[in-house]
Write an enzyme that holds these catalytic residues in place. Structure first.
Site, mmCIF file in Angstrom:
data_model
loop_
_atom_site.group_PDB
_atom_site.id
_atom_site.type_symbol
_atom_site.label_atom_id
_atom_site.label_comp_id
_atom_site.label_asym_id
_atom_site.label_seq_id
_atom_site.Cartn_x
_atom_site.Cartn_y
_atom_site.Cartn_z
ATOM 1 N N ASP A 244 82.496 58.165 32.724
ATOM 2 C CA ASP A 244 83.280 57.161 31.991
ATOM 3 C C ASP A 244 84.674 57.708 31.698
ATOM 4 O O ASP A 244 84.861 58.918 31.564
ATOM 5 C CB ASP A 244 82.556 56.815 30.680
ATOM 6 N N GLY A 245 85.634 56.789 31.591
ATOM 7 C CA GLY A 245 86.984 57.175 31.185
ATOM 8 C C GLY A 245 88.020 57.140 32.292
ATOM 9 O O GLY A 245 89.165 57.536 32.070
ATOM 10 N N ASN A 246 87.629 56.630 33.474
ATOM 11 C CA ASN A 246 88.601 56.574 34.581
ATOM 12 C C ASN A 246 89.786 55.675 34.221
ATOM 13 O O ASN A 246 90.940 56.004 34.518
ATOM 14 C CB ASN A 246 87.946 55.993 35.842
ATOM 15 N N GLY A 247 89.479 54.516 33.607
ATOM 16 C CA GLY A 247 90.535 53.560 33.262
ATOM 17 C C GLY A 247 91.507 54.163 32.256
ATOM 18 O O GLY A 247 92.735 54.079 32.428
ATOM 19 N N ARG A 248 90.958 54.812 31.208
ATOM 20 C CA ARG A 248 91.831 55.417 30.189
ATOM 21 C C ARG A 248 92.667 56.548 30.780
ATOM 22 O O ARG A 248 93.834 56.696 30.446
ATOM 23 C CB ARG A 248 90.981 55.938 29.016
ATOM 24 N N HIS B 197 89.814 55.732 39.166
ATOM 25 C CA HIS B 197 88.562 55.801 39.936
ATOM 26 C C HIS B 197 88.736 56.763 41.115
ATOM 27 O O HIS B 197 87.837 57.535 41.440
ATOM 28 C CB HIS B 197 88.174 54.410 40.443
ATOM 29 N N TRP C 239 80.158 43.989 37.883
ATOM 30 C CA TRP C 239 80.522 42.900 38.807
ATOM 31 C C TRP C 239 81.418 41.883 38.097
ATOM 32 O O TRP C 239 82.056 41.059 38.736
ATOM 33 C CB TRP C 239 79.274 42.199 39.343
ATOM 34 N N LEU D 252 69.650 69.702 46.929
ATOM 35 C CA LEU D 252 69.967 68.817 45.801
ATOM 36 C C LEU D 252 69.713 67.379 46.219
ATOM 37 O O LEU D 252 70.089 66.977 47.316
ATOM 38 C CB LEU D 252 71.452 68.977 45.403
ATOM 39 N N SER E 234 74.570 52.373 27.522
ATOM 40 C CA SER E 234 75.086 51.413 28.521
ATOM 41 C C SER E 234 74.099 50.985 29.604
ATOM 42 O O SER E 234 74.467 50.903 30.774
ATOM 43 C CB SER E 234 76.357 51.982 29.172
ATOM 44 N N GLU F 208 67.698 65.029 26.725
ATOM 45 C CA GLU F 208 68.695 65.511 25.764
ATOM 46 C C GLU F 208 70.031 64.865 26.130
ATOM 47 O O GLU F 208 70.327 64.715 27.320
ATOM 48 C CB GLU F 208 68.823 67.042 25.851
HETATM 49 C C1 FPP Z 1 83.916 54.226 34.430
HETATM 50 O O1 FPP Z 1 85.237 54.307 33.999
HETATM 51 C C2 FPP Z 1 83.798 54.526 35.855
HETATM 52 C C3 FPP Z 1 83.468 53.611 36.828
HETATM 53 C C4 FPP Z 1 83.162 52.200 36.553
HETATM 54 C C5 FPP Z 1 83.432 53.973 38.274
HETATM 55 C C6 FPP Z 1 82.928 55.326 38.634
HETATM 56 C C7 FPP Z 1 83.414 55.710 39.980
HETATM 57 C C8 FPP Z 1 83.823 56.933 40.338
HETATM 58 C C9 FPP Z 1 83.734 58.093 39.484
HETATM 59 C C10 FPP Z 1 84.452 57.232 41.634
HETATM 60 C C11 FPP Z 1 83.684 57.157 42.869
HETATM 61 C C12 FPP Z 1 82.398 57.802 42.905
HETATM 62 C C13 FPP Z 1 81.513 57.539 43.870
HETATM 63 C C14 FPP Z 1 80.213 58.242 43.901
HETATM 64 C C15 FPP Z 1 81.802 56.552 44.911
HETATM 65 P P1 FPP Z 1 85.889 53.048 33.293
HETATM 66 O O2 FPP Z 1 86.620 52.259 34.324
HETATM 67 O O3 FPP Z 1 84.846 52.272 32.559
HETATM 68 O O4 FPP Z 1 86.891 53.754 32.307
HETATM 69 P P2 FPP Z 1 87.405 53.247 30.886
HETATM 70 O O5 FPP Z 1 86.195 53.172 29.997
HETATM 71 O O6 FPP Z 1 88.374 54.292 30.468
HETATM 72 O O7 FPP Z 1 88.039 51.912 31.122
#
Ligand code: FPP
Length: 249
Positions: free
Chosen positions: A27-31, A44, A76, A138, A203, A214
């Site tokens: 989580d946190g890609n958007g931020r 992402h 989606w 793995l 979530s 844990e």
């Molecule tokens: C949540 O961040 C992340 C996602 C919805 C996508 C995860 C995808 C990847 C890490 C990249 C690709 C990986 C693979 C295995 C293809 P968010 O968008 O909810 O962030 P936010 O909460 O900050 O908005």
């Protein structure tokens, strides 16, 4: 004589018993992207390198199963442009990583309602599952178009069909029967669930399987996640007293 400080990985190895199965809510890609004035897809994209970090961390520490939450059923509902970017990223990830994962003995499975993927994304998923099958170092599970409640409903439908067919008595249904109908049937439950970006929620992820997991929540945003972040989570796990509802002697 100077002493060399032990690395986080050394410390993990000194403990011995690492978790068998680690699951991560990425989580946190958007931020991360917003903080840099970039569009969300850039976050992402940067998150892909963190997936490699997590895989390398598992291989080095001896974790046998890694389950990543990449895309939920609820995702989606995001804007179509972001969904398109995530699907393109999935195909890019597979094209870029499949050979390396196979060479490292990593077997990849994608778990979720894959029928909703585009034909080209579905073909890429089939390709990486087939080309990496048999890897024994793995098991990498990527949850895609996944939600835990939908997974449980699907399991109930399968069990209900057996009841309707007269091959299963309702009172005879066991926890093992339910677990056997989940996408994760082949693997033990996660021992440790890591969530990045500091959010304290689960979530709709692995709700059945996390019964005795844990939890480790780190403030690190997913694109900043490194194998060191992973080892810190393992060390936190190794300090826990797991009782599974019992008392310690
Ligand atoms: C949540 O961040 C992340 C996602 C919805 C996508 C995860 C995808 C990847 C890490 C990249 C690709 C990986 C693979 C295995 C293809 P968010 O968008 O909810 O962030 P936010 O909460 O900050 O908005």
């Amino acid at each position: 004589m100077s002493t060399v400080p032990s690395t986080l990985l050394d410390q993990v190895r000194q403990h011995g018993a690492v978790p068998t199965h680690v699951a991560i809510i990425m989580d946190g890609n958007g931020r991360w992207a917003t903080e840099r004035g970039l569009g969300r897809p850039a976050g992402h994209h940067a998150g892909m390198a963190s997936v490699r970090e997590a895989v390398e961390g598992c291989l080095a520490a001896g974790v046998q199963v890694l389950t990543l939450f990449a895309f939920s059923q609820e995702n989606w509902q995001r804007p179509p442009a972001e969904i398109d970017a995530l699907m393109a990223l999935l195909e890019e990830y597979i094209a870029k990583e499949a050979n390396e994962l196979r060479a490292q003995g990593v077997s990849v499975r994608m778990l979720g309602d894959l029928e909703r993927l585009s034909p080209s994304a579905k073909a890429a998923v089939d390709q990486i599952e087939q080309s990496t099958a048999g890897g024994t170092n793995l098991a990498l599970n990527v949850c895609l178009s996944y939600s835990a409640r939908a997974e449980l409903v699907r399991a109930m439908q399968h069990l209900g069909a057996r009841v309707a067919a007269g091959t299963l008595a309702p009172h005879a249904i066991t926890e093992q029967d339910v677990a056997a109908e989940l996408y994760t049937a082949a693997w033990p439950d996660p021992d440790l669930i890591i969530r990045t970006s500091g959010e304290m929620r689960v979530s709709n992820f692995l709700l059945w399987q996390m019964a005795y997991a844990e939890l480790h929540v780190t403030p690190v945003l997913w694109p900043d996640f490194t194998r060191e972040t992973f080892y810190v989570a393992l060390l936190d796990f190794l300090r826990r007293d797991r009782r599974f509802g019992r008392v310690t002697s």
